[in-house]
Write a protein that holds these residues in place. Structure first.
Motif, short mmCIF file in Angstrom:
data_model
loop_
_atom_site.label_atom_id
_atom_site.label_comp_id
_atom_site.label_asym_id
_atom_site.label_seq_id
_atom_site.Cartn_x
_atom_site.Cartn_y
_atom_site.Cartn_z
N GLU A 1 0.82 -1.20 0.00
CA GLU A 1 0.00 0.00 0.00
C GLU A 1 0.86 1.26 0.00
O GLU A 1 0.57 2.23 -0.71
CB GLU A 1 -0.91 -0.01 1.23
CG GLU A 1 -1.83 1.19 1.34
CD GLU A 1 -2.86 1.25 0.22
OE1 GLU A 1 -3.40 2.35 0.00
OE2 GLU A 1 -3.12 0.21 -0.42
N ILE A 2 1.94 1.27 0.77
CA ILE A 2 2.85 2.43 0.79
C ILE A 2 3.50 2.62 -0.57
O ILE A 2 3.61 3.75 -1.07
CB ILE A 2 3.91 2.25 1.89
CG1 ILE A 2 3.26 2.27 3.27
CG2 ILE A 2 4.97 3.36 1.79
CD1 ILE A 2 4.24 1.97 4.40
N ARG A 55 2.35 1.72 -3.47
CA ARG A 55 1.34 2.21 -4.41
C ARG A 55 1.04 3.69 -4.18
O ARG A 55 0.86 4.47 -5.12
CB ARG A 55 0.07 1.39 -4.29
CG ARG A 55 -0.99 1.69 -5.32
CD ARG A 55 -2.22 0.85 -5.11
NE ARG A 55 -2.82 1.12 -3.82
CZ ARG A 55 -3.66 2.14 -3.60
NH1 ARG A 55 -3.97 2.94 -4.57
NH2 ARG A 55 -4.18 2.33 -2.42
N ARG A 56 0.96 4.09 -2.92
CA ARG A 56 0.69 5.49 -2.60
C ARG A 56 1.84 6.40 -3.02
O ARG A 56 1.61 7.55 -3.42
CB ARG A 56 0.43 5.64 -1.10
CG ARG A 56 -0.91 5.08 -0.64
CD ARG A 56 -2.03 6.02 -0.99
NE ARG A 56 -3.33 5.54 -0.51
CZ ARG A 56 -4.46 6.20 -0.68
NH1 ARG A 56 -4.45 7.35 -1.33
NH2 ARG A 56 -5.59 5.72 -0.23
N ASN A 57 3.05 5.91 -2.91
CA ASN A 57 4.21 6.74 -3.24
C ASN A 57 4.44 6.86 -4.74
O ASN A 57 5.05 7.83 -5.20
CB ASN A 57 5.46 6.17 -2.58
CG ASN A 57 5.45 6.33 -1.06
OD1 ASN A 57 4.67 7.11 -0.52
ND2 ASN A 57 6.28 5.57 -0.38
N ARG A 88 0.54 8.40 -10.02
CA ARG A 88 -0.65 7.83 -10.66
C ARG A 88 -0.44 7.82 -12.17
O ARG A 88 0.23 8.69 -12.73
CB ARG A 88 -1.89 8.65 -10.33
CG ARG A 88 -2.18 8.84 -8.85
CD ARG A 88 -2.94 7.67 -8.28
NE ARG A 88 -2.13 6.48 -8.14
CZ ARG A 88 -1.23 6.30 -7.18
NH1 ARG A 88 -1.04 7.25 -6.29
NH2 ARG A 88 -0.53 5.21 -7.10
N ASN A 98 -7.72 10.51 -7.36
CA ASN A 98 -6.81 11.12 -6.39
C ASN A 98 -7.21 10.78 -4.96
O ASN A 98 -6.35 10.67 -4.08
CB ASN A 98 -6.79 12.64 -6.57
CG ASN A 98 -6.09 13.06 -7.84
OD1 ASN A 98 -5.14 12.42 -8.29
ND2 ASN A 98 -6.54 14.14 -8.45
N GLY A 117 -6.28 6.97 -4.72
CA GLY A 117 -4.94 6.61 -5.16
C GLY A 117 -4.94 5.54 -6.23
O GLY A 117 -4.01 4.74 -6.32
N LYS A 125 -7.06 -2.06 -8.06
CA LYS A 125 -7.03 -0.68 -7.56
C LYS A 125 -6.94 0.29 -8.74
O LYS A 125 -6.01 1.10 -8.84
CB LYS A 125 -5.86 -0.48 -6.60
CG LYS A 125 -5.92 -1.34 -5.35
CD LYS A 125 -4.75 -1.04 -4.43
CE LYS A 125 -4.78 -1.97 -3.21
NZ LYS A 125 -5.94 -1.71 -2.35
#
Length: 508
Positions: A165-166, A168-170, A173, A259, A262, A289
């Protein structure tokens, strides 16, 4: 104090002398066995157990090492005394890491876990087809023996999920679009991507706050609903239908959703898809996702309401009984996608080949869509993107003019509230007016917006008056024709009767 230091130095000298004698007398193998025995005895009486996680597992990269590194980066910036910084490829954030021999204490399910990062120089390696890094890095996990059944393997699974998850968030996009004609690129991927940098968020989206809160709550329930979807036996997906006049913010809504969650966006261009099989292949190549978007679906391909189609001629079989490969007037052309293929794409068996995906359809004319395409289960939430309301207008004025909440109750705002609904103006038109006047003083720009809204209201009223006059004229014309039609029918009847009498006289 001096005698104490002198005695301590003497004792250390004696210990070093006996150690050198033992090294000469005893062979190295015996020293190694003794050290191993001592280490085992220490482990037996110790209340802790240790786990080493090396960066390299033989010649392969250990994924768990990098997952631990990302997982510990959340609390390393606050707990550790010395940090290492890094930034990965296609990443928008910096990653904090533990420095050499630094340690960090973490907790999971009420149990504590101590992490220590060790970095040592690797011995000079022989010739290898894959050279190893010069430094040997590893994490050491120390936990209490009584906590081992509680932490393993649940703690490691938690670390892997959190790190994913981290990561993917970092990462930036991405916005994908399908290649022309569904062609496959060199990597075997039918999608082309660019970084997605759209700044739209739910804070800047021009929509009533209550409706935005409802959509955000629905998105949160979906993103956190893995257990619910598994329990109910449903595919982990959700469909949104955004409909309304052009310029009401449908594309901005999609960007805000991406956004907020994510997620990546897959913008599917149906006109570039030739067959249903190509459509399925595109779906299989989408990741979890993600948001799959089909914009202006009523204009992409012929997916109009089936009840509006003309019936087939009596000499031809019904369209659903014709063989594949027919013409546009008949059955499905094997070179185009069909409504059935699109329905299977969104809600069939092929839609379950991935998880945590959102399908979004947009249209300006919802009445043109087939009911099977917008029913519940395919499009779970219908969102009407309406004209600009007063609440949406306040958000736009805050975005473009910096209008604060304490200024929302003056006379100018009351006048705007009175005319904005009657103006039936889209948020895009309001934004265009504010952009033209953003360099002015705020109240001057707001006054210019008010004048534009009043002028729009007057134009709408004038248009309504002209339409009503036209309707009255058409009604009067119809009444006049209705009054004249009996006279014409009477004259025609008398003329036909006279003709019959003349014909009868001639026969006599």
């Amino acid at each position: 104090m001096k005698e104490v230091w002198t005695s301590l130095v003497s004792i250390m000298g004696v210990f070093a002398f006996f150690q050198s004698i033992l090294h000469v007398v005893l062979p190295p193998e015996l020293w190694f066995a003794a050290a191993k025995l001592f280490h085992r005895l220490f482990r037996c009486f110790s209340t802790y157990c240790y786990f080493d996680i090396t960066e390299m597992d033989g010649v392969n990269t250990n994924e768990l090492y990098h997952a631990v590194q990302l997982y510990l980066s959340r609390s390393a910036s606050m707990a550790a005394s010395r940090l290492s910084l890094s930034r990965g490829l296609n990443s928008s954030a910096f990653t904090f890491g533990l420095a050499n021999n630094d340690r960090l204490v973490d907790s999971f399910r009420g149990a504590s876990a101590t992490w220590e990062h060790a970095v040592t120089q690797r011995q000079s390696q022989t010739i290898s087809w894959r050279p190893l890094p010069e430094e040997k890095r590893s994490f050491t996990l120390r936990i209490k023996k009584k906590d081992k059944p509680l932490l393993l393997p649940a703690y490691l699974d938690h670390i892997m999920e959190t790190a994913t998850e981290i990561r993917r968030r970092n990462q930036d996009r991405l916005l994908y679009t399908n290649s022309r004609g569904g062609s496959i690129e060199s990597r075997g991927f039918p999608w082309e991507s660019v970084p997605f940098k759209h700044p739209s968020t739910f804070d800047t989206l021009a929509m009533d706050p209550a409706r935005k809160e409802l959509i955000m709550a629905d998105l949160n329930d979906f993103a956190q609903g893995k257990a619910f979807y598994e329990k109910t036996g449903r595919a982990w997906k959700r469909g949104y239908l955004l409909y309304g006049p052009p310029g009401t913010g449908k594309s901005s809504m999609i960007a805000a959703m991406a956004n907020y969650l994510g997620y990546d966006i897959y913008d599917l261009e149906l006109t570039e898809v030739h067959t249903n099989s190509e459509l399925r292949k595109l779906l299989m190549k989408t990741t979890s996702k993600s948001i799959i978007v089909i914009e202006d679906i009523d204009c992409s391909v012929n997916l109009t309401n089936r009840s509006s189609k003309k019936p087939a001629p009596p000499c031809e079989p019904p369209s659903d009984l014709r063989p594949a490969g027919g013409t546009e007037d008949g059955g499905a052309d094997d070179r185009t996608i069909t409504l059935s293929g699109l329905l299977n794409f969104t809600d069939g068996l092929w839609s379950c080949c991935g998880s945590e995906r959102i399908f979004v359809f947009t249209t300006n004319h919802i009445e043109k869509l087939d009911p099977a395409l917008v029913r519940s289960g395919r499009m779970d939430m219908h969102v009407f993107m309406s004209y600009c309301s007063f609440q949406a207008l306040k958000i736009l004025m805050k975005n473009y003019l910096g209008w604060e909440d304490d200024e929302q109750s003056d006379e100018l705002m009351r006048e705007l509230a009175e005319v904005v609904d009657d103006a039936e103006i889209t948020p895009a038109d309001v934004s265009e007016i504010l952009i033209k006047n953003q360099r002015r003083e705020r109240r001057e720009a707001a006054a210019e917006l008010l004048e534009a809204l009043k002028a729009r209201v007057e134009r709408r009223k004038e248009r309504k008056r002209s339409l009503s006059e036209q309707v009255v004229e058409e009604e009067e014309e119809q009444e006049k024709r209705a009054l004249e039609s009996p006279k014409e029918s009477t004259g025609q009847l008398m003329h036909s009767c006279n003709a019959k009498e003349d014909k009868g006289a001639e026969e006599d």
